[in-house]
Motif scaffolding. Sequence first.
Motif, PDB file in Angstrom:
ATOM      1  N   ASP A 194     -10.496  -0.740   5.813  1.00  0.00           N
ATOM      2  CA  ASP A 194      -9.771   0.506   5.512  1.00  0.00           C
ATOM      3  C   ASP A 194      -9.709   0.802   4.013  1.00  0.00           C
ATOM      4  OD1 ASP A 194      -7.973  -1.437   4.685  1.00  0.00           O
ATOM      5  OD2 ASP A 194      -6.296  -0.684   5.893  1.00  0.00           O
ATOM      6  N   ASP A 195     -10.591   0.170   3.237  1.00  0.00           N
ATOM      7  CA  ASP A 195     -10.685   0.343   1.779  1.00  0.00           C
ATOM      8  C   ASP A 195      -9.461  -0.163   1.020  1.00  0.00           C
ATOM      9  OD1 ASP A 195     -13.296   1.320   1.756  1.00  0.00           O
ATOM     10  OD2 ASP A 195     -12.616   3.375   2.110  1.00  0.00           O
TER      11      ASP A 195
ATOM     12  N   THR B 156       0.803  -1.217   0.000  1.00  0.00           N
ATOM     13  CA  THR B 156       0.000   0.000   0.000  1.00  0.00           C
ATOM     14  C   THR B 156       0.841   1.274   0.000  1.00  0.00           C
ATOM     15  OG1 THR B 156      -0.224  -0.068   2.409  1.00  0.00           O
ATOM     16  CG2 THR B 156      -1.974  -1.107   1.093  1.00  0.00           C
ATOM     17  N   ASN B 157       2.132   1.156   0.235  1.00  0.00           N
ATOM     18  CA  ASN B 157       2.990   2.343   0.274  1.00  0.00           C
ATOM     19  C   ASN B 157       3.749   2.570  -1.039  1.00  0.00           C
ATOM     20  OD1 ASN B 157       4.610   0.120   0.588  1.00  0.00           O
ATOM     21  ND2 ASN B 157       5.986   1.083   2.061  1.00  0.00           N
ATOM     22  N   VAL B 158       3.432   1.803  -2.074  1.00  0.00           N
ATOM     23  CA  VAL B 158       4.090   1.960  -3.376  1.00  0.00           C
ATOM     24  C   VAL B 158       3.038   2.030  -4.477  1.00  0.00           C
ATOM     25  CG1 VAL B 158       6.252   0.852  -2.682  1.00  0.00           C
ATOM     26  CG2 VAL B 158       4.417  -0.526  -3.640  1.00  0.00           C
ATOM     27  N   ILE B 159       3.466   2.443  -5.667  1.00  0.00           N
ATOM     28  CA  ILE B 159       2.541   2.567  -6.796  1.00  0.00           C
ATOM     29  C   ILE B 159       2.867   1.521  -7.853  1.00  0.00           C
ATOM     30  CG2 ILE B 159       2.106   5.026  -6.412  1.00  0.00           C
ATOM     31  CD1 ILE B 159       4.120   5.611  -8.665  1.00  0.00           C
TER      32      ILE B 159
ATOM     33  N   GLN C 229      -3.866  -1.386  -2.542  1.00  0.00           N
ATOM     34  CA  GLN C 229      -4.782  -0.246  -2.620  1.00  0.00           C
ATOM     35  C   GLN C 229      -5.801  -0.488  -3.719  1.00  0.00           C
ATOM     36  OE1 GLN C 229      -5.046   2.177  -0.611  1.00  0.00           O
ATOM     37  NE2 GLN C 229      -3.051   2.668   0.242  1.00  0.00           N
ATOM     38  N   GLU C 230      -6.894   0.278  -3.676  1.00  0.00           N
ATOM     39  CA  GLU C 230      -7.865   0.211  -4.766  1.00  0.00           C
ATOM     40  C   GLU C 230      -7.282   0.898  -5.997  1.00  0.00           C
ATOM     41  OE1 GLU C 230     -11.463   2.133  -3.583  1.00  0.00           O
ATOM     42  OE2 GLU C 230     -10.440   3.942  -2.933  1.00  0.00           O
TER      43      GLU C 230
ATOM     44  N   ILE D 103       5.390  -1.084  -9.226  1.00  0.00           N
ATOM     45  CA  ILE D 103       6.174  -1.604  -8.102  1.00  0.00           C
ATOM     46  C   ILE D 103       5.344  -2.579  -7.268  1.00  0.00           C
ATOM     47  CG2 ILE D 103       7.536  -0.982  -6.063  1.00  0.00           C
ATOM     48  CD1 ILE D 103       8.721  -0.077  -8.809  1.00  0.00           C
ATOM     49  N   THR D 104       4.029  -2.381  -7.187  1.00  0.00           N
ATOM     50  CA  THR D 104       3.179  -3.285  -6.416  1.00  0.00           C
ATOM     51  C   THR D 104       3.313  -4.717  -6.938  1.00  0.00           C
ATOM     52  OG1 THR D 104       1.345  -2.636  -7.853  1.00  0.00           O
ATOM     53  CG2 THR D 104       1.461  -1.586  -5.701  1.00  0.00           C
TER      54      THR D 104
END
Length: 83
Positions: free
Chosen positions: A68-69, A12-15, A41-42, A18-19
């Motif tokens: 937490d979505d 959740t801390n990368v885009i 993340q969504e 990279i995910t």
Amino acid sequence: MKIRGNAFVDTTNVICPITYFKAKMALEKLEKGQILEIKLQEGEPILNVPRRLSEDGQKIHQVIKNEDDTFSVFVEKVLSIGK
């Protein structure tokens, strides 16, 4: 019923992309048949990471939307990475 993973990676801390690479690296450390729980993340991550891992030959068992979505994706290592 929620599946239990043998390992966990929080992306959740990368885009993207990279995910996907973090998930792929975590799967490399597992034995065939083990389950990785990936927190995503969504948006792009939840759309792309499960699809790409499935295309790699891994088995997606379950996708759960968390309070937490974020999402938890449970992936079984079916094939060795890069094979």
